[in-house]
Design an enzyme around this catalytic site. Structure first.
Site, PDB file in Angstrom:
ATOM      1  N   TYR A 150      -3.033  -1.559  -1.439  1.00  0.00           N
ATOM      2  CA  TYR A 150      -2.993  -0.671  -2.602  1.00  0.00           C
ATOM      3  C   TYR A 150      -3.266   0.779  -2.194  1.00  0.00           C
ATOM      4  O   TYR A 150      -2.574   1.703  -2.645  1.00  0.00           O
ATOM      5  CB  TYR A 150      -4.033  -1.150  -3.612  1.00  0.00           C
ATOM      6  CG  TYR A 150      -4.001  -0.486  -4.964  1.00  0.00           C
ATOM      7  CD1 TYR A 150      -3.032  -0.813  -5.904  1.00  0.00           C
ATOM      8  CD2 TYR A 150      -4.976   0.448  -5.315  1.00  0.00           C
ATOM      9  CE1 TYR A 150      -3.025  -0.223  -7.160  1.00  0.00           C
ATOM     10  CE2 TYR A 150      -4.979   1.039  -6.568  1.00  0.00           C
ATOM     11  CZ  TYR A 150      -4.006   0.708  -7.486  1.00  0.00           C
ATOM     12  OH  TYR A 150      -4.012   1.302  -8.730  1.00  0.00           O
ATOM     13  N   LYS A 205      -0.632   3.832  -2.641  1.00  0.00           N
ATOM     14  CA  LYS A 205      -0.948   4.960  -3.515  1.00  0.00           C
ATOM     15  C   LYS A 205      -0.956   6.281  -2.762  1.00  0.00           C
ATOM     16  O   LYS A 205      -0.599   7.325  -3.326  1.00  0.00           O
ATOM     17  CB  LYS A 205      -2.289   4.719  -4.220  1.00  0.00           C
ATOM     18  CG  LYS A 205      -2.241   3.620  -5.281  1.00  0.00           C
ATOM     19  CD  LYS A 205      -1.189   3.907  -6.349  1.00  0.00           C
ATOM     20  CE  LYS A 205      -1.317   2.996  -7.555  1.00  0.00           C
ATOM     21  NZ  LYS A 205      -0.277   3.254  -8.572  1.00  0.00           N
TER      22      LYS A 205
END
Length: 255
Positions: A155, A159
């Site tokens: 993640y 991001k």
């Protein structure tokens, strides 16, 4: 007159949480809204709950943003049904958290695909229309986790990748009247963070309390906090801002 009168905004992952909050805020300022979500029934239900300004419309569309053909078809459907596209908010996202030694290849690929390939597919579909009309606003959802977070190697990488992509879009698309920016939310109280709490074997309220205590403004964020920032960055008032990432985290990452 609202800031978004006669504008059409597409928001991915908008059936709930931050995406729905952004959809409602833009709708309240006059935009017609396309709610995109993997679950078409949920997208249609969410579109039906939007409080629209006079003359604005909303549609709910099922779309797997990882599928390039589905992304293109969804954008074309928005143009056909709502009369155009002026704003794209890439919000769709998932988590598959685990420590690196426990993380599977599928966990990595799925998160990368939804966050990065999904943004690529939707942006490529939208920018063709934006370039033709010499106008467009792109907003990508990053996260404070881009700065690193235990158990979120996939993640965090995705991001931060979104931030790099956003900067590049700003460079490439600026000459065509298109801006591209990102928002990096801190802890926002949503169904996703509630699920995180349960995975950690605690109640959502307890996780919210702990995060509020660690945040300078002493509260957690709400979808409306992100929606307020989005409403500015996607408006003509922000026409001289592009390639930027705004951290909306209550000061959590200042220290």
């Amino acid at each position: 007159m609202g800031r978004y009168d006669r504008r059409v905004a597409v928001i991915t992952g908008a059936a709930r949480g931050i995406g729905f909050g952004i959809a409602q805020r833009l709708a309240s300022e006059g935009a017609s809204i396309a709610v995109l979500d993997l679950d078409e029934a949920a997208a249609q239900e969410a579109a039906g709950r939007l409080e629209l300004a006079d003359g604005a419309r909303a549609v709910g569309i099922g779309c797997d943003v990882v599928d390039a053909a589905a992304a293109e078809a969804s954008v074309q459907r928005v143009v056909d049904e709502l009369g155009g596209i002026h704003v794209l908010v890439n919000n769709a996202g998932i988590t598959r958290d685990n420590l690196l030694f426990k993380m599977t290849e599928d966990d990595w690929d799925l998160v990368m695909n939804v966050h990065l390939k999904g943004v690529f597919n939707m942006t490529k579909a939208a920018q063709a229309r934006f370039v033709e009309q010499k106008y467009g606003k792109i907003l990508n959802l990053s996260s404070v986790s881009a700065l690193g977070n235990r158990g979120q190697a996939n993640y965090s990488a995705a991001k931060m990748g979104i931030q790099g992509l956003t900067r590049t879009l700003g460079i490439e698309l600026g000459p065509f009247g298109i801006t591209a920016n990102a928002i990096a939310p801190g802890f926002i109280a949503t169904e996703m963070t509630d699920a995180t709490a349960r995975r950690l074997k605690m109640e959502p309220e307890e996780l919210q309390r702990l995060n509020a205590e660690a945040t300078p403004v002493r509260r957690v964020g709400q979808p409306e906090d992100i929606a307020a920032a989005a409403a500015f960055l996607c408006s003509d008032e922000a026409s001289f801002i592009t390639g930027q990432t705004l951290y909306v985290d209550g000061g959590r990452k200042l220290g």
